[in-house]
Design a protein around this motif. Structure first.
Motif, PDB file in Angstrom:
ATOM      1  N   LYS A   1       0.852  -1.200   0.000  1.00  0.00           N
ATOM      2  CA  LYS A   1       0.000   0.000   0.000  1.00  0.00           C
ATOM      3  C   LYS A   1       0.875   1.233   0.000  1.00  0.00           C
ATOM      4  N   THR A   2       0.718   2.079  -0.997  1.00  0.00           N
ATOM      5  CA  THR A   2       1.643   3.201  -1.162  1.00  0.00           C
ATOM      6  C   THR A   2       1.038   4.543  -0.738  1.00  0.00           C
ATOM      7  N   ASN A   3       0.014   4.507   0.101  1.00  0.00           N
ATOM      8  CA  ASN A   3      -0.570   5.776   0.553  1.00  0.00           C
ATOM      9  C   ASN A   3       0.429   6.520   1.454  1.00  0.00           C
ATOM     10  N   ILE A   4       0.561   7.810   1.223  1.00  0.00           N
ATOM     11  CA  ILE A   4       1.438   8.635   2.069  1.00  0.00           C
ATOM     12  C   ILE A   4       0.949   8.569   3.524  1.00  0.00           C
ATOM     13  N   SER A   5      -0.385   8.538   3.688  1.00  0.00           N
ATOM     14  CA  SER A   5      -0.942   8.477   5.046  1.00  0.00           C
ATOM     15  C   SER A   5      -0.599   7.164   5.749  1.00  0.00           C
ATOM     16  N   LYS A   6      -0.148   6.163   4.974  1.00  0.00           N
ATOM     17  CA  LYS A   6       0.289   4.895   5.579  1.00  0.00           C
ATOM     18  C   LYS A   6       1.801   4.854   5.721  1.00  0.00           C
ATOM     19  N   GLY A   7       2.447   5.993   5.486  1.00  0.00           N
ATOM     20  CA  GLY A   7       3.888   6.065   5.728  1.00  0.00           C
ATOM     21  C   GLY A   7       4.760   5.974   4.484  1.00  0.00           C
ATOM     22  N   ALA A   8       4.157   5.915   3.298  1.00  0.00           N
ATOM     23  CA  ALA A   8       4.974   5.862   2.077  1.00  0.00           C
ATOM     24  C   ALA A   8       5.759   7.171   1.936  1.00  0.00           C
ATOM     25  N   LYS A   9       6.929   7.066   1.294  1.00  0.00           N
ATOM     26  CA  LYS A   9       7.774   8.254   1.081  1.00  0.00           C
ATOM     27  C   LYS A   9       7.460   8.858  -0.291  1.00  0.00           C
ATOM     28  N   ALA A  10       7.513  10.180  -0.343  1.00  0.00           N
ATOM     29  CA  ALA A  10       7.303  10.868  -1.623  1.00  0.00           C
ATOM     30  C   ALA A  10       8.652  11.115  -2.279  1.00  0.00           C
ATOM     31  N   LEU A  11       8.765  10.749  -3.535  1.00  0.00           N
ATOM     32  CA  LEU A  11       9.987  11.042  -4.296  1.00  0.00           C
ATOM     33  C   LEU A  11       9.615  11.898  -5.499  1.00  0.00           C
ATOM     34  N   PRO A  12      10.507  12.825  -5.859  1.00  0.00           N
ATOM     35  CA  PRO A  12      10.193  13.665  -7.021  1.00  0.00           C
ATOM     36  C   PRO A  12      10.202  12.830  -8.294  1.00  0.00           C
ATOM     37  N   ILE A  13       9.374  13.217  -9.216  1.00  0.00           N
ATOM     38  CA  ILE A  13       9.309  12.493 -10.495  1.00  0.00           C
ATOM     39  C   ILE A  13       8.889  13.500 -11.549  1.00  0.00           C
ATOM     40  N   SER A  14       9.439  13.359 -12.750  1.00  0.00           N
ATOM     41  CA  SER A  14       8.880  14.202 -13.811  1.00  0.00           C
ATOM     42  C   SER A  14       8.116  13.269 -14.751  1.00  0.00           C
ATOM     43  N   LEU A  15       6.851  13.553 -14.889  1.00  0.00           N
ATOM     44  CA  LEU A  15       5.977  12.658 -15.648  1.00  0.00           C
ATOM     45  C   LEU A  15       6.230  12.796 -17.140  1.00  0.00           C
ATOM     46  N   SER A  16       6.146  11.689 -17.839  1.00  0.00           N
ATOM     47  CA  SER A  16       6.203  11.756 -19.299  1.00  0.00           C
ATOM     48  C   SER A  16       4.944  12.466 -19.781  1.00  0.00           C
ATOM     49  N   GLN A  17       5.009  12.987 -21.009  1.00  0.00           N
ATOM     50  CA  GLN A  17       3.822  13.659 -21.557  1.00  0.00           C
ATOM     51  C   GLN A  17       2.640  12.702 -21.625  1.00  0.00           C
ATOM     52  N   ASP A  18       2.941  11.432 -21.952  1.00  0.00           N
ATOM     53  CA  ASP A  18       1.863  10.442 -22.062  1.00  0.00           C
ATOM     54  C   ASP A  18       1.158  10.254 -20.727  1.00  0.00           C
ATOM     55  N   LEU A  19       1.949  10.162 -19.641  1.00  0.00           N
ATOM     56  CA  LEU A  19       1.328   9.979 -18.331  1.00  0.00           C
ATOM     57  C   LEU A  19       0.550  11.221 -17.911  1.00  0.00           C
ATOM     58  N   GLU A  20       1.099  12.402 -18.232  1.00  0.00           N
ATOM     59  CA  GLU A  20       0.370  13.639 -17.916  1.00  0.00           C
ATOM     60  C   GLU A  20      -0.971  13.651 -18.634  1.00  0.00           C
ATOM     61  N   LYS A  21      -0.914  13.281 -19.928  1.00  0.00           N
ATOM     62  CA  LYS A  21      -2.151  13.274 -20.719  1.00  0.00           C
ATOM     63  C   LYS A  21      -3.148  12.287 -20.136  1.00  0.00           C
ATOM     64  N   LEU A  22      -2.634  11.127 -19.734  1.00  0.00           N
ATOM     65  CA  LEU A  22      -3.506  10.091 -19.170  1.00  0.00           C
ATOM     66  C   LEU A  22      -4.169  10.590 -17.879  1.00  0.00           C
ATOM     67  N   ALA A  23      -3.384  11.225 -17.021  1.00  0.00           N
ATOM     68  CA  ALA A  23      -3.935  11.708 -15.740  1.00  0.00           C
ATOM     69  C   ALA A  23      -5.023  12.752 -15.986  1.00  0.00           C
ATOM     70  N   VAL A  24      -4.753  13.677 -16.915  1.00  0.00           N
ATOM     71  CA  VAL A  24      -5.739  14.733 -17.190  1.00  0.00           C
ATOM     72  C   VAL A  24      -6.987  14.125 -17.836  1.00  0.00           C
ATOM     73  N   LYS A  25      -6.771  13.172 -18.746  1.00  0.00           N
ATOM     74  CA  LYS A  25      -7.913  12.531 -19.411  1.00  0.00           C
ATOM     75  C   LYS A  25      -8.781  11.796 -18.380  1.00  0.00           C
ATOM     76  N   ALA A  26      -8.130  11.121 -17.434  1.00  0.00           N
ATOM     77  CA  ALA A  26      -8.877  10.357 -16.420  1.00  0.00           C
ATOM     78  C   ALA A  26      -9.676  11.305 -15.533  1.00  0.00           C
ATOM     79  N   ALA A  27      -9.039  12.398 -15.103  1.00  0.00           N
ATOM     80  CA  ALA A  27      -9.749  13.361 -14.248  1.00  0.00           C
ATOM     81  C   ALA A  27     -10.947  13.936 -15.000  1.00  0.00           C
TER      82      ALA A  27
END
Ligand SMILES: Nc1ncnc2c1ncn2[C@@H]1O[C@H](COP(=O)(O)OP(=O)(O)O)[C@@H](O)[C@H]1O
Ligand SMILES: [Mg+2]
Length: 291
Positions: free
Chosen positions: A211-237
């Motif tokens: 389980k990778t929820n931050i509220s469960k203690g997961a660590k946040a790491l910086p990432i730069s999203l590919s254009q495809d992933l950005e498009k996918l996230a916006v399309k899903a929202a």
């Protein structure tokens, strides 16, 4: 310009960040929770908080976590927001998108209609059929609350007897059985934070367990999203209708799958790995939509 901040907790870190960002932009903030609102029918004002008439004195309402509630609380709250939206108030996120995102089944069903890859999932009220799904998914599944968040109550089940016991117990409590194939993700996934047509920030969440929820203690790491992933996230929202969304993306054997859409996402973890202020981005967006 006056913006309503609908939040359970005005002292929460995200609320405080937003209040600062709105103030820096010269917007007045009215902070209130559902418990403060009075709705009236056949009387004016149709909704108020103290002496503020929400419809005429606010330019927009930004909805922060609605929280858990009884069925009647949740339905009333959403219907109240629907009424304000129908009467012309800008409500972000829209009540209908909040409703869609709240139900993980509905979310995946809609995403899949938009040809967005999602984990294979079976939802049923029937224990025997749930056991069929357990077998179909190779006896390694994730069982989640259909209305859930922060990883709470989600369980990985890979034992036949335990599966049957879990399904029976959940049904005894009249819970819907939401069963998903377990995806090997190497204990990390991606959270993309969508605001309007863009990704305002993204992080890789790395956990010690599945389980990778931050509220469960997961660590946040910086990432730069590919254009495809950005498009996918916006399309899903957009498919769900969320203008502000936390989109959970998991790597399914080299192909991204959308796990869920959060319609009232926090960003405290994300802000630790993002230079640009997320609350500033949200405030700019809400102000542009309000005017
Ligand atoms: N099908 C799955 N296979 C593997 N891991 C999963 C699966 N579904 C969820 N997870 C893990 O559990 C976390 C919580 O699940 P999610 O669907 O996002 O619900 P929540 O609303 O509780 O955050 C995810 O971020 C992911 O790390
Ligand atoms: Mg999640």
């Amino acid at each position: 310009m006056r913006i309503g901040l609908l939040t359970r907790n005005r002292n929460a870190w995200c609320s405080q960040q937003l209040i600062k960002s709105f103030k820096n932009r010269g917007a007045n903030i009215a902070c209130f929770s559902f418990g403060d609102i009075v709705a009236r029918v056949g009387l004016k004002p149709i909704a108020s908080v103290g002496n503020i008439d929400l419809l005429t004195e606010l330019d927009a309402i930004l909805v922060r976590p609605i929280g858990r509630g009884s069925l009647e609380e949740i339905i009333f709250r959403l219907n109240l927001l629907q009424k304000l939206a129908r009467s012309g108030l800008t409500v972000i996120n829209s009540p209908s998108s909040i409703e869609k995102a709240a139900d993980k089944y509905n979310t995946l069903a809609i995403l899949s209609e938009h040809d967005i890859n999602v984990p294979r999932t079976v939802v049923t009220e029937n224990v025997a059929r749930a056991m069929d799904a357990f077998k179909e998914f190779g006896e390694d599944v994730v069982v989640k609350p259909i209305f859930g968040s922060r990883g709470i109550g989600a369980a990985r089940v890979s034992n036949y007897d335990v599966a049957e016991r879990v399904f029976r117990t959940l049904r005894f409590q009249r819970q819907i059985l939401y069963i998903q194939e377990y995806i090997w993700h190497g204990t990390s996934d991606i959270r993309a934070f969508v605001v309007g047509d863009n990704v305002a920030g993204a992080m890789r969440r790395v956990a010690d367990s599945w389980k990778t929820n931050i509220s469960k203690g997961a660590k946040a790491l910086p990432i730069s999203l590919s254009q495809d992933l950005e498009k996918l996230a916006v399309k899903a929202a957009k498919a769900i209708g969320c203008e502000i969304a936390g989109v959970d993306l998991i790597d399914e054997g080299g192909k991204p799958a959308v796990l869920e859409i959060n319609s009232q996402p926090g960003w405290r973890g994300l802000q630790t790995v993002t230079d640009k202020s997320i609350s500033d981005t949200i405030a700019d967006y809400v102000i542009s939509r309000a005017s």
